[in-house]
Write a protein that holds these residues in place. Structure first.
Motif, PDB file in Angstrom:
ATOM      1  N   GLU A 244       0.831  -1.212   0.000  1.00 49.84           N
ATOM      2  CA  GLU A 244       0.000   0.000   0.000  1.00 49.84           C
ATOM      3  C   GLU A 244       0.864   1.260   0.000  1.00 49.84           C
ATOM      4  O   GLU A 244       0.615   2.210  -0.742  1.00 49.84           O
ATOM      5  CB  GLU A 244      -0.896  -0.012   1.237  1.00 49.84           C
ATOM      6  CG  GLU A 244      -1.878   1.161   1.301  1.00 49.84           C
ATOM      7  CD  GLU A 244      -2.753   1.092   2.529  1.00 49.84           C
ATOM      8  OE1 GLU A 244      -2.492   0.236   3.399  1.00 49.84           O
ATOM      9  OE2 GLU A 244      -3.687   1.900   2.628  1.00 49.84           O
ATOM     10  N   ASN A 245       1.908   1.246   0.829  1.00 56.55           N
ATOM     11  CA  ASN A 245       2.807   2.404   0.881  1.00 56.55           C
ATOM     12  C   ASN A 245       3.657   2.503  -0.379  1.00 56.55           C
ATOM     13  O   ASN A 245       3.984   3.601  -0.834  1.00 56.55           O
ATOM     14  CB  ASN A 245       3.700   2.322   2.113  1.00 56.55           C
ATOM     15  CG  ASN A 245       2.942   2.656   3.383  1.00 56.55           C
ATOM     16  OD1 ASN A 245       1.857   3.210   3.337  1.00 56.55           O
ATOM     17  ND2 ASN A 245       3.512   2.302   4.523  1.00 56.55           N
ATOM     18  N   GLU A 246       4.067   1.354  -0.950  1.00 55.66           N
ATOM     19  CA  GLU A 246       4.813   1.358  -2.211  1.00 55.66           C
ATOM     20  C   GLU A 246       4.008   2.045  -3.309  1.00 55.66           C
ATOM     21  O   GLU A 246       4.552   2.825  -4.102  1.00 55.66           O
ATOM     22  CB  GLU A 246       5.137  -0.068  -2.640  1.00 55.66           C
ATOM     23  CG  GLU A 246       6.270  -0.727  -1.889  1.00 55.66           C
ATOM     24  CD  GLU A 246       6.549  -2.137  -2.389  1.00 55.66           C
ATOM     25  OE1 GLU A 246       7.364  -2.817  -1.764  1.00 55.66           O
ATOM     26  OE2 GLU A 246       5.938  -2.536  -3.401  1.00 55.66           O
ATOM     27  N   LYS A 247       2.718   1.743  -3.356  1.00 57.54           N
ATOM     28  CA  LYS A 247       1.860   2.313  -4.410  1.00 57.54           C
ATOM     29  C   LYS A 247       1.785   3.841  -4.280  1.00 57.54           C
ATOM     30  O   LYS A 247       1.827   4.562  -5.281  1.00 57.54           O
ATOM     31  CB  LYS A 247       0.455   1.722  -4.291  1.00 57.54           C
ATOM     32  CG  LYS A 247      -0.519   2.214  -5.374  1.00 57.54           C
ATOM     33  CD  LYS A 247      -0.171   1.600  -6.711  1.00 57.54           C
ATOM     34  CE  LYS A 247      -1.283   1.841  -7.734  1.00 57.54           C
ATOM     35  NZ  LYS A 247      -1.109   2.994  -8.557  1.00 57.54           N
ATOM     36  N   LYS A 287       4.287   0.424  11.383  1.00 63.27           N
ATOM     37  CA  LYS A 287       3.840  -0.964  11.226  1.00 63.27           C
ATOM     38  C   LYS A 287       4.772  -1.734  10.297  1.00 63.27           C
ATOM     39  O   LYS A 287       5.046  -2.914  10.512  1.00 63.27           O
ATOM     40  CB  LYS A 287       2.414  -0.993  10.682  1.00 63.27           C
ATOM     41  CG  LYS A 287       1.381  -0.411  11.637  1.00 63.27           C
ATOM     42  CD  LYS A 287      -0.021  -0.507  11.066  1.00 63.27           C
ATOM     43  CE  LYS A 287      -1.044   0.086  12.028  1.00 63.27           C
ATOM     44  NZ  LYS A 287      -2.423   0.010  11.471  1.00 63.27           N
ATOM     45  N   ASP A 288       5.252  -1.040   9.239  1.00 59.24           N
ATOM     46  CA  ASP A 288       6.223  -1.684   8.347  1.00 59.24           C
ATOM     47  C   ASP A 288       7.490  -2.053   9.102  1.00 59.24           C
ATOM     48  O   ASP A 288       8.066  -3.136   8.910  1.00 59.24           O
ATOM     49  CB  ASP A 288       6.582  -0.740   7.192  1.00 59.24           C
ATOM     50  CG  ASP A 288       5.429  -0.542   6.233  1.00 59.24           C
ATOM     51  OD1 ASP A 288       5.485   0.415   5.435  1.00 59.24           O
ATOM     52  OD2 ASP A 288       4.470  -1.330   6.284  1.00 59.24           O
ATOM     53  N   ILE A 289       7.955  -1.153   9.996  1.00 54.00           N
ATOM     54  CA  ILE A 289       9.183  -1.394  10.756  1.00 54.00           C
ATOM     55  C   ILE A 289       8.984  -2.563  11.714  1.00 54.00           C
ATOM     56  O   ILE A 289       9.854  -3.433  11.855  1.00 54.00           O
ATOM     57  CB  ILE A 289       9.602  -0.124  11.521  1.00 54.00           C
ATOM     58  CG1 ILE A 289       9.819   1.053  10.550  1.00 54.00           C
ATOM     59  CG2 ILE A 289      10.848  -0.379  12.335  1.00 54.00           C
ATOM     60  CD1 ILE A 289      10.865   0.794   9.501  1.00 54.00           C
ATOM     61  N   GLU A 290       7.825  -2.597  12.390  1.00 56.02           N
ATOM     62  CA  GLU A 290       7.537  -3.709  13.315  1.00 56.02           C
ATOM     63  C   GLU A 290       7.510  -5.043  12.581  1.00 56.02           C
ATOM     64  O   GLU A 290       8.059  -6.046  13.055  1.00 56.02           O
ATOM     65  CB  GLU A 290       6.190  -3.466  14.000  1.00 56.02           C
ATOM     66  CG  GLU A 290       6.198  -2.296  14.966  1.00 56.02           C
ATOM     67  CD  GLU A 290       4.816  -1.988  15.513  1.00 56.02           C
ATOM     68  OE1 GLU A 290       4.681  -1.011  16.272  1.00 56.02           O
ATOM     69  OE2 GLU A 290       3.861  -2.732  15.167  1.00 56.02           O
ATOM     70  N   PHE A 291       6.868  -5.066  11.412  1.00 51.80           N
ATOM     71  CA  PHE A 291       6.804  -6.306  10.638  1.00 51.80           C
ATOM     72  C   PHE A 291       8.180  -6.744  10.182  1.00 51.80           C
ATOM     73  O   PHE A 291       8.526  -7.940  10.225  1.00 51.80           O
ATOM     74  CB  PHE A 291       5.893  -6.100   9.421  1.00 51.80           C
ATOM     75  CG  PHE A 291       5.791  -7.318   8.540  1.00 51.80           C
ATOM     76  CD1 PHE A 291       6.542  -7.417   7.379  1.00 51.80           C
ATOM     77  CD2 PHE A 291       4.948  -8.364   8.878  1.00 51.80           C
ATOM     78  CE1 PHE A 291       6.456  -8.525   6.566  1.00 51.80           C
ATOM     79  CE2 PHE A 291       4.854  -9.489   8.069  1.00 51.80           C
ATOM     80  CZ  PHE A 291       5.614  -9.570   6.914  1.00 51.80           C
ATOM     81  N   GLU A 292       9.029  -5.781   9.762  1.00 53.61           N
ATOM     82  CA  GLU A 292      10.377  -6.112   9.302  1.00 53.61           C
ATOM     83  C   GLU A 292      11.216  -6.669  10.453  1.00 53.61           C
ATOM     84  O   GLU A 292      11.971  -7.619  10.272  1.00 53.61           O
ATOM     85  CB  GLU A 292      11.038  -4.857   8.718  1.00 53.61           C
ATOM     86  CG  GLU A 292      12.454  -5.065   8.185  1.00 53.61           C
ATOM     87  CD  GLU A 292      12.498  -5.979   6.980  1.00 53.61           C
ATOM     88  OE1 GLU A 292      11.423  -6.239   6.378  1.00 53.61           O
ATOM     89  OE2 GLU A 292      13.601  -6.458   6.640  1.00 53.61           O
TER      90      GLU A 292
END
Length: 298
Positions: A244-247, A287-292
């Motif tokens: 979603e953020n990439e888009k 959230k991206d950082i937590e997932f990574e």
């Protein structure tokens, strides 16, 4: 015979009532820093409005605009842009868009060659002979005092950093710090009212600059040095940023490139949408950082 007459009549009417765009580049070869002139004219306006890039923002990055004058009346539009280039090489002026009423008119592209006219064997002669000057201690202090003071300040800074790291409080989460800082920068951009004033070029330049710095710091991706296409490709390869953020990054950055080279003219609604998209990206980034981090632990 009647058909030929009707066809000729149609062509004459079309020419009489349509707008005619012409452009002329004064020189195709320039010396470094030499001023060149591009003249763009639109005839037969019939009181229609003309929308184009703002003053001093018509040409691409390498072209340093010296003067940008616009003359317009009910029947014609003329824009004279004087510019110079300070790098050697071949540079292209792309098709430039001008919106007349509901119709888009485009100029022909040009290529400009910039050469360095200075020669290696050219000699530079001193106007006066060199003189020897005897310096005293006070003179040396005046010459080097700022270097001494800068060195002392640097040493003091190192000591302060060491003390802070050793005795200071635990620093905040870097991801949260980057997010808060970027949100403040976005708020400052909003206050400049580029969207309300229709200053799309300045808006996208600053929005993308803020986004590049944030992606570099938050995701450890060198967005501040990569071209847009390379950045998009790298994001899709390492899967650090959510789809979603990439888009959002892909849409906003590609549109920003088109605005930079005057190939698109976004309206206020689209600029507001892109601003909101980047703001949402910044908020969701944690959230991206937590997932990574979880993926690395696994």
């Amino acid at each position: 015979m009647k058909k030929i007459f009707l066809l000729l009549s149609f062509l004459i009417c079309a020419n009489l009532f349509s707008q005619l765009l012409s452009s002329n580049l004064e020189k195709k070869t320039l010396a470094l820093g030499e001023v060149n002139r591009l003249v763009i004219k639109i005839d037969n306006l019939r009181s229609k409005s003309v929308i184009a890039a703002q003053k001093n923002e018509l040409l691409p990055f390498h072209f340093e605009e010296v003067k940008d004058s616009i003359g317009i009346n009910s029947s014609s539009y003329e824009r004279v842009v004087e510019f110079a280039v300070y790098e050697e090489g071949n540079f292209k002026i792309p098709e430039l868009e001008f919106k007349v009423g509901d119709k888009i008119l485009k100029t022909i592209p040009y290529e400009v060659e910039v050469i360095n006219t200075a020669k290696k064997e050219d000699q530079i002669n001193d106007i006066m002979n060199n003189k020897e000057v005897n310096l005293e201690a006070a003179d040396y202090w005046d010459l080097y005092k700022w270097y001494v003071l800068a060195a002392l300040a640097f040493i003091a800074l190192i000591i302060a950093v060491v003390i802070l790291l050793k005795y200071g409080r635990k620093s905040k989460d870097p991801a949260i710090v980057a997010t808060n800082q970027t949100l403040k920068e976005l708020d400052s951009l909003k206050k400049k009212k580029y969207i309300e004033e229709g200053n799309y070029r300045s808006f996208y330049v600053e929005l993308i600059d803020i986004s590049r710095k944030f992606i570099t710091k938050q995701y450890n991706i060198p967005a501040d040095v990569l071209l847009t296409d390379d950045l998009i490709s790298l994001m899709k390869q390492n899967n650090t940023i959510s789809p979603e953020n990439e888009k959002i990054v892909e849409d906003v950055f590609l549109r920003g490139d088109l605005v930079k080279f005057a190939k698109t003219f976004p309206d206020q609604e689209l600029m507001q949408k892109d601003f909101g998209g980047i703001r949402d990206l910044v908020k969701r980034s944690s959230k991206d950082i937590e997932f990574e981090n979880l993926r690395k632990d696994v």
